[in-house]
Design a protein around this motif. Structure first.
Motif, PDB file in Angstrom:
ATOM      1  N   ILE A  85       0.837  -1.204   0.000  1.00 37.68           N
ATOM      2  CA  ILE A  85       0.000   0.000   0.000  1.00 37.68           C
ATOM      3  C   ILE A  85       0.870   1.251   0.000  1.00 37.68           C
ATOM      4  O   ILE A  85       0.589   2.222  -0.712  1.00 37.68           O
ATOM      5  CB  ILE A  85      -0.954  -0.026   1.206  1.00 37.68           C
ATOM      6  N   ALA A  86       1.951   1.243   0.799  1.00 33.26           N
ATOM      7  CA  ALA A  86       2.857   2.391   0.820  1.00 33.26           C
ATOM      8  C   ALA A  86       3.424   2.658  -0.572  1.00 33.26           C
ATOM      9  O   ALA A  86       3.485   3.813  -1.020  1.00 33.26           O
ATOM     10  CB  ALA A  86       3.981   2.151   1.820  1.00 33.26           C
ATOM     11  N   LEU A  87       3.813   1.606  -1.277  1.00 32.75           N
ATOM     12  CA  LEU A  87       4.353   1.777  -2.622  1.00 32.75           C
ATOM     13  C   LEU A  87       3.288   2.313  -3.571  1.00 32.75           C
ATOM     14  O   LEU A  87       3.574   3.149  -4.437  1.00 32.75           O
ATOM     15  CB  LEU A  87       4.910   0.445  -3.138  1.00 32.75           C
ATOM     16  N   SER A  88       2.052   1.857  -3.399  1.00 32.72           N
ATOM     17  CA  SER A  88       0.967   2.354  -4.254  1.00 32.72           C
ATOM     18  C   SER A  88       0.669   3.823  -3.998  1.00 32.72           C
ATOM     19  O   SER A  88       0.135   4.520  -4.864  1.00 32.72           O
ATOM     20  CB  SER A  88      -0.304   1.521  -4.046  1.00 32.72           C
ATOM     21  N   LEU A  89       1.021   4.302  -2.796  1.00 33.44           N
ATOM     22  CA  LEU A  89       0.811   5.706  -2.436  1.00 33.44           C
ATOM     23  C   LEU A  89       2.006   6.584  -2.776  1.00 33.44           C
ATOM     24  O   LEU A  89       2.029   7.768  -2.428  1.00 33.44           O
ATOM     25  CB  LEU A  89       0.497   5.816  -0.941  1.00 33.44           C
ATOM     26  N   GLY A  90       3.014   5.997  -3.414  1.00 35.48           N
ATOM     27  CA  GLY A  90       4.145   6.790  -3.878  1.00 35.48           C
ATOM     28  C   GLY A  90       5.420   6.660  -3.090  1.00 35.48           C
ATOM     29  O   GLY A  90       6.357   7.441  -3.283  1.00 35.48           O
ATOM     30  N   ALA A  91       5.503   5.675  -2.198  1.00 31.90           N
ATOM     31  CA  ALA A  91       6.736   5.493  -1.427  1.00 31.90           C
ATOM     32  C   ALA A  91       7.901   5.195  -2.359  1.00 31.90           C
ATOM     33  O   ALA A  91       7.795   4.368  -3.264  1.00 31.90           O
ATOM     34  CB  ALA A  91       6.571   4.363  -0.423  1.00 31.90           C
ATOM     35  N   THR A  92       9.011   5.871  -2.098  1.00 29.88           N
ATOM     36  CA  THR A  92      10.246   5.575  -2.828  1.00 29.88           C
ATOM     37  C   THR A  92      11.304   4.969  -1.913  1.00 29.88           C
ATOM     38  O   THR A  92      12.363   4.550  -2.381  1.00 29.88           O
ATOM     39  CB  THR A  92      10.809   6.842  -3.482  1.00 29.88           C
ATOM     40  N   SER A  93      11.041   4.945  -0.603  1.00 31.53           N
ATOM     41  CA  SER A  93      11.891   4.244   0.353  1.00 31.53           C
ATOM     42  C   SER A  93      11.042   3.880   1.560  1.00 31.53           C
ATOM     43  O   SER A  93      10.016   4.525   1.841  1.00 31.53           O
ATOM     44  CB  SER A  93      13.087   5.103   0.779  1.00 31.53           C
ATOM     45  N   LEU A  94      11.460   2.828   2.274  1.00 25.51           N
ATOM     46  CA  LEU A  94      10.684   2.308   3.393  1.00 25.51           C
ATOM     47  C   LEU A  94      11.551   2.168   4.638  1.00 25.51           C
ATOM     48  O   LEU A  94      12.720   1.785   4.556  1.00 25.51           O
ATOM     49  CB  LEU A  94      10.087   0.943   3.056  1.00 25.51           C
ATOM     50  N   LEU A  95      10.940   2.473   5.777  1.00 27.90           N
ATOM     51  CA  LEU A  95      11.532   2.209   7.087  1.00 27.90           C
ATOM     52  C   LEU A  95      10.628   1.222   7.801  1.00 27.90           C
ATOM     53  O   LEU A  95       9.456   1.526   8.055  1.00 27.90           O
ATOM     54  CB  LEU A  95      11.641   3.510   7.882  1.00 27.90           C
ATOM     55  N   LEU A  96      11.137   0.040   8.101  1.00 25.91           N
ATOM     56  CA  LEU A  96      10.357  -0.992   8.770  1.00 25.91           C
ATOM     57  C   LEU A  96      10.689  -0.974  10.256  1.00 25.91           C
ATOM     58  O   LEU A  96      11.748  -1.436  10.670  1.00 25.91           O
ATOM     59  CB  LEU A  96      10.650  -2.372   8.167  1.00 25.91           C
TER      60      LEU A  96
END
Length: 213
Positions: A85-96
């Protein structure tokens, strides 16, 4: 770049370093990961999952967060769904956040492999519990930590051309067999640089506690 934080259900030690990483990011909670929102003093924009691990005690302002529900019988974990979902909202990097520990080691291992898969698609990923930080490795990367910080390179396949500098035990263009413990428990000694020419690997760092940095 658009950084999204995904709150997962593993362990969290709310260090200043975690707060700095989360600051300014958009936040999505994955089921039990919502418990970390109160600790970090943040309000996610979305709460994702089947809610079978919903925290029993939450303040009202977190209970009111918009939910996106999924059935319990599904082919992805709540954390993977949140990342999608984050990627679908435009995320270009992730912090888990909350990627390590917890009661489900299978989920922890999934977070590591998910991070590597996303990194191979060009999405930078950082994993953290506060006392552990993880970085998928590809090509050449630099990391700045205080001297004597413990770290390991975890190989998910055979590794070729592994070079580690800025370390107590440096390595130069070595081949690492899959399953070898050769690259476990090293320590930083200056600006650390890690290069991997071939294979899949994760850098796991154990930051020093506050006051010892």
């Amino acid at each position: 770049m658009s950084l999204f934080t995904i709150l997962l259900g593993g362990d969290l030690f709310p260090t200043p370093a975690v707060a700095r990483r989360v600051a300014g990011s958009r936040v999505i909670a994955a089921d039990a990961g919502m418990k970390h929102a109160a600790v970090l003093g943040i309000v996610p924009e979305l709460w994702v999952g089947d809610f079978d691990s919903e925290p029993e005690t939450l303040p009202d302002h977190l209970k009111a967060v918009q939910r996106q529900g999924f059935p319990r019988e599904k082919d992805k974990t709540d954390g993977e769904l949140a990342a999608d979902i984050a990627l679908s909202l435009g995320a270009t990097s992730l912090l888990l956040v909350g990627a390590f520990g917890g009661t489900r080691s299978d989920h922890e291992f999934l977070h590591l492999t998910l991070a590597i898969r996303l990194a191979e698609k060009g999405i930078p990923v950082v994993l953290t519990s506060g006392t552990q930080e993880g970085f998928p490795l590809s090509g050449r990367s630099e990391f700045s930590y205080p001297n004597n910080t413990l770290f390991s390179v975890i190989a998910f396949s055979e590794l070729s051309g592994l070079t580690v500098t800025g370390a107590k035990w440096p390595l130069h263009d070595v081949e690492v067999p899959f399953g070898s413990s050769w690259t476990i428990s090293n320590e930083t000694d200056g600006l650390m640089q890690v290069t991997v020419r071939g294979g899949r690997a994760m850098l796991i760092v154990h930051p020093q506690p506050a006051g010892q940095e």
